[in-house]
Design a protein around this motif. Structure first.
Motif, PDB file in Angstrom:
ATOM      1  N   LEU A  98      -8.679 -15.116   2.181  1.00  0.00           N
ATOM      2  CA  LEU A  98      -7.976 -14.838   3.319  1.00  0.00           C
ATOM      3  C   LEU A  98      -8.456 -13.529   3.581  1.00  0.00           C
ATOM      4  CD1 LEU A  98      -6.514 -17.545   2.625  1.00  0.00           C
ATOM      5  CD2 LEU A  98      -4.550 -16.274   3.855  1.00  0.00           C
ATOM      6  N   SER A 100      -7.811 -11.336   5.909  1.00  0.00           N
ATOM      7  CA  SER A 100      -6.996 -10.134   6.136  1.00  0.00           C
ATOM      8  C   SER A 100      -5.996  -9.647   5.186  1.00  0.00           C
ATOM      9  CB  SER A 100      -6.224 -10.125   7.596  1.00  0.00           C
ATOM     10  OG  SER A 100      -6.269 -11.632   7.820  1.00  0.00           O
ATOM     11  N   LEU A 101      -6.207 -10.486   4.026  1.00  0.00           N
ATOM     12  CA  LEU A 101      -5.150 -10.152   2.992  1.00  0.00           C
ATOM     13  C   LEU A 101      -6.196  -9.257   1.776  1.00  0.00           C
ATOM     14  CD1 LEU A 101      -3.106 -13.532   2.155  1.00  0.00           C
ATOM     15  CD2 LEU A 101      -2.739 -11.518   3.821  1.00  0.00           C
ATOM     16  N   ILE A 112       3.449 -17.540  -4.053  1.00  0.00           N
ATOM     17  CA  ILE A 112       4.397 -17.425  -2.941  1.00  0.00           C
ATOM     18  C   ILE A 112       4.576 -18.889  -2.247  1.00  0.00           C
ATOM     19  CG2 ILE A 112       4.634 -16.789  -0.516  1.00  0.00           C
ATOM     20  CD1 ILE A 112       3.261 -13.978  -1.305  1.00  0.00           C
ATOM     21  N   ARG A 118       7.659 -12.044  -2.724  1.00  0.00           N
ATOM     22  CA  ARG A 118       6.318 -11.335  -2.388  1.00  0.00           C
ATOM     23  C   ARG A 118       6.136 -10.203  -3.199  1.00  0.00           C
ATOM     24  NH1 ARG A 118       4.455  -7.659   1.289  1.00  0.00           N
ATOM     25  NH2 ARG A 118       6.310  -7.456   2.366  1.00  0.00           N
TER      26      ARG A 118
ATOM     27  N   MET B   1       5.397 -16.278   3.104  1.00  0.00           N
ATOM     28  CA  MET B   1       4.389 -17.124   3.967  1.00  0.00           C
ATOM     29  C   MET B   1       4.478 -16.503   5.283  1.00  0.00           C
ATOM     30  SD  MET B   1       3.119 -18.954   1.888  1.00  0.00           S
ATOM     31  CE  MET B   1       1.884 -19.917   2.607  1.00  0.00           C
ATOM     32  N   TYR B   3       4.904 -13.534   5.835  1.00  0.00           N
ATOM     33  CA  TYR B   3       4.058 -12.153   6.007  1.00  0.00           C
ATOM     34  C   TYR B   3       2.751 -12.525   6.180  1.00  0.00           C
ATOM     35  CZ  TYR B   3       2.060  -8.185   3.535  1.00  0.00           C
ATOM     36  OH  TYR B   3       1.443  -6.911   3.446  1.00  0.00           O
ATOM     37  N   ILE B   4       2.203 -13.682   5.143  1.00  0.00           N
ATOM     38  CA  ILE B   4       0.989 -14.014   5.409  1.00  0.00           C
ATOM     39  C   ILE B   4       0.489 -14.548   6.834  1.00  0.00           C
ATOM     40  CG2 ILE B   4      -0.921 -15.829   4.620  1.00  0.00           C
ATOM     41  CD1 ILE B   4       0.801 -15.814   1.821  1.00  0.00           C
ATOM     42  N   LYS B   7      -0.147 -11.494   8.455  1.00  0.00           N
ATOM     43  CA  LYS B   7      -1.498 -10.519   8.275  1.00  0.00           C
ATOM     44  C   LYS B   7      -2.435 -11.238   8.899  1.00  0.00           C
ATOM     45  CE  LYS B   7      -0.845  -6.893   5.208  1.00  0.00           C
ATOM     46  NZ  LYS B   7      -1.943  -6.135   4.343  1.00  0.00           N
ATOM     47  N   MET B   8      -2.278 -12.633   9.107  1.00  0.00           N
ATOM     48  CA  MET B   8      -3.755 -13.397   9.569  1.00  0.00           C
ATOM     49  C   MET B   8      -3.721 -13.028  10.982  1.00  0.00           C
ATOM     50  SD  MET B   8      -2.992 -17.217   8.020  1.00  0.00           S
ATOM     51  CE  MET B   8      -4.451 -18.074   8.894  1.00  0.00           C
ATOM     52  N   GLY B  11      -4.650  -9.101  11.293  1.00  0.00           N
ATOM     53  CA  GLY B  11      -5.728  -8.654  10.502  1.00  0.00           C
ATOM     54  C   GLY B  11      -7.006  -8.716  11.383  1.00  0.00           C
TER      55      GLY B  11
END
Ligand SMILES: Nc1ncnc2c1ncn2[C@@H]1O[C@H](COP(=O)(O)OP(=O)(O)OP(=O)(O)O)[C@@H](O)[C@H]1O
Ligand SMILES: [Mg+2]
Lengths: 229, 386
Positions: A98, A100-101, A112, A118, B1, B3-4, B7-8, B11
């Motif tokens: 991914l 942006s991670l 997760i 987290r 999730m 948080y992901i 970020k997606m 970002g």
């Protein structure tokens, strides 16, 4: 001998409306626990389709595919998701991180998904990144890493939740020879152990030596299995 | 999730800003245009607001809005005064008269004649002079906007600003002298004509000779009176129309709503803003999901449920929605603040916040739904595709 995967007469037909393509035409293949099995064969022979069925992300049209004794096609979708989340790791040709991670966050995703907090997941992820030699790059974004480094992050992600089966589609094809060799060494030394099975699809003859056994496919069939356990 | 998901979204700076800007634009249009519209519409009854004091307005039953003058006989005033529950009742003249300016040109003005004794219903804010100065002979009070502009003397330099009318200057109304004794601030009216205040009796002399000249009877109710009751009593006794201040505003407002093109014009621009905003924001959001489809596929392959993916997308939509909404509404408020002393009308009641909030939510829900459908239908097996 415990079986990780048992395929019996697996058939998969893609129906695009205009035409039907028989991608798997009666596959019979057993893969033992702790084995590194390579799938090789010409383009379009059905390798990717076969590992997709084994990983439980694609349903076959006929035959059965048991993974650790569970017949995936009979599972309810919720159970299948859970099964994948706990038992399967993925490594892709194009890494599929991914963007942006950062590295640690990417590696923590499977944890997760399995419900881990987290902070804890990222701590665990960082320690796995150390195992693949990327401890100092934990906070780098994928775009800041080389191809080989990205693939190592992807391998860490495939390992972090201790799955019993890791499927890899052309893990070295996007890398130069030396980097590919390093990635394979990592897969063989870190990823593989007596309780973990690797199925690796590849074209790359230079890495055949890493395999315990090699299954050769053509036109939806397994035509030959080389090597012995 | 979650948080992901965040970020997606964040970002990908370019896309993120694009989506937020689309939504900002949509909510800006959906608040700013209606605010101007409402501002304009309040002008339709700003005269009633300015007069302020009376509880009830009595007029000819055929009157449709505040500028629609159908004069009454002066005797109606006494009939209204006789009704029980009326504390006081005062006459008011309101009409359009031509003023002759010093340079010989004519300008139509709204002339308001106030009860000679009490001067009830005078301008809300005096800038120069006092309302009482109207008692001086030939005294009139003009509004500041009229004094500066339409009633001003032509500029000595061609194309320059007119010289404002001052206290002490003279106008002619119907060949009669009128001396400016005060300058007032009044709320802008719809037609933006100058407003000239004078006494009732002098207004009658300025006006063309007619049998009837009484425009309104302004009524103050006795303390504790039920206004609805009192208006009904006035209607029944006199056969005239009687409205509470609020009712008269509504009557005027509705007249403009139904009889002018203004609501349609603004309706169209709000609708266009909504559609354009929805198209931009919805499109960019959907595109964002499409471009992240592989990422969603990877999450799916690794065991993320559709339900979780759905909540992730909803979170993304809610986030961009609230930021876009906040920015849009904030910009509208800034715009209103910047325009507060200009000719532009602007009114921003809380209902508008709900309206645009609902609009932006609709866009986000729509964008989220089409994105979610796409992700739910997604085959996880695409992750192995090149
Ligand atoms: N989603 C799909 N829809 C229709 N046909 C498909 C689809 N996926 C694969 N196929 C077809 O099925 C056959 C097997 O495809 P598959 O991707 O499994 O081959 P492969 O051995 O992995 O090839 P490669 O080495 O090029 O990756 C091919 O003929 C391919 O065109
Ligand atoms: Mg393939």
């Amino acid at each position: 001998m415990d079986l990780a995967v048992r395929c019996q007469n697996v058939v998969k037909v893609y129906d695009t409306g205009e035409q039907k393509v028989t991608a798997l035409n009666g596959i019979n293949l057993d893969i033992a626990v702790g084995e590194l099995m390579m799938l090789v064969g010409p383009s379009g022979c059905g390798k990717t389709t076969l590992i997709s069925v084994m990983a439980g992300i694609l349903d076959q049209d006929d035959g059965s595919c048991e993974v650790f004794g569970e017949n995936l096609i009979d599972m309810r979708s919720r159970d299948k998701l859970n099964f994948r989340a706990h038992n399967i790791g993925f490594v892709f040709q194009a890494f599929n991180l991914l963007p942006s991670l950062n590295a640690a966050e990417n590696v923590s995703v499977p944890l997760i998904i399995n419900g881990m907090k987290r902070v804890e997941a990222e701590r665990k992820a960082t320690s796995v990144l150390e195992q693949v030699g990327l401890g100092e790059r934990a906070t780098s974004l994928p775009s800041q890493l080389s191809g080989g480094q990205q693939q190592r992050v992807a391998i860490a992600r495939a390992l972090v939740h201790s799955p019993r089966l890791i499927v890899c589609d052309e893990p070295t094809s996007a890398l130069d020879h030396e980097t590919g060799h390093n990635v394979m060494t990592l897969l063989k030394d870190v990823a593989l152990h007596k309780d973990r099975t690797l199925v690796i699809v590849t074209h790359d003859a230079r890495i055949f030596d890493f395999a315990d056994r090699i299954a050769e496919m053509d036109d939806g069939h397994i035509i030959k299995v080389k090597g012995a356990r | 999730m979650y948080y992901i998901a965040l970020k997606m979204l964040i970002g990908d700076k370019g896309k993120y800003i694009g989506i937020v800007m689309g939504l900002t634009f949509a909510s800006l249009i959906m608040t700013q245009q209606p605010a101007i519209f409402l501002g304009l519409m309040t002008r339709s009854y700003s005269f009633i607001t300015d007069v302020g004091l009376p509880d009830i307005w009595v007029m000819d039953p055929k009157v449709q809005f505040v500028d629609d003058i159908k004069p009454l006989q002066d005797t109606e005033l006494y009939r209204v005064r006789g009704i029980s529950g009326v504390e006081w009742a005062m006459p008011m003249y309101k009409g359009l008269l031509k003023a002759r300016l010093t340079d010989g040109t004519f300008q139509t003005c709204i002339v308001v004649g106030l009860d000679d004794a009490t001067l009830t219903g005078g301008p809300p804010v005096m800038l120069e002079g006092k309302i009482d100065d109207l008692r001086r002979s030939d005294g009139v009070i003009v509004d500041i906007d009229g004094a500066r502009d339409k009633l001003g003397k032509p500029s000595p330099v061609p194309g320059g600003k007119p010289i404002p009318l001052k206290v002490g200057d003279v106008l002619e109304l119907n060949d009669l002298r009128a001396i400016v004794v005060g300058i007032a601030k009044v709320t802008r009216t719809f037609q933006s004509q100058p407003v000239v205040y004078t006494t009732y009796s002098r207004a009658k002399s300025y006006a063309p000779k007619e049998r009837k000249l009484l425009s309104f009877v302004l009524v103050k109710a006795k303390q504790g009176q039920n206004l609805v009751e009192l208006t009904r009593r006035i209607r029944e006794t006199t056969g005239l129309a009687a409205y509470t201040q609020a009712e008269f505003k509504t009557l005027t407002f509705e007249y403009f709503m139904h009889n002018t093109g203004i609501p349609i014009n603004f309706g169209i621009s709000v609708l266009l803003g909504f559609i354009v905003g929805a198209a931009i924001a919805g499109q960019t959001f959907y595109n964002f999901t499409l471009e992240n489809l592989r990422q969603f596929g990877v999450l799916k392959a690794m065991g993320t449920s559709n339900w979780t993916l759905l909540r992730m997308i909803l979170l993304q939509a809610v986030l961009v929605g609230s930021i876009g909404y906040g920015l849009g509404v904030g910009l509208t408020a800034l715009f209103g603040y910047a325009m507060r002393n200009t000719i532009l009308a602007f009114k921003f009641p809380w209902q508008l916040l709900l309206f645009s909030g609902a609009g932006v939510s609709l866009i986000c829900v729509f964008a989220a739904i089409i994105s979610i459908l796409k992700v739910i239908r997604l085959e996880p097996a695409i992750v192995f595709k090149g």
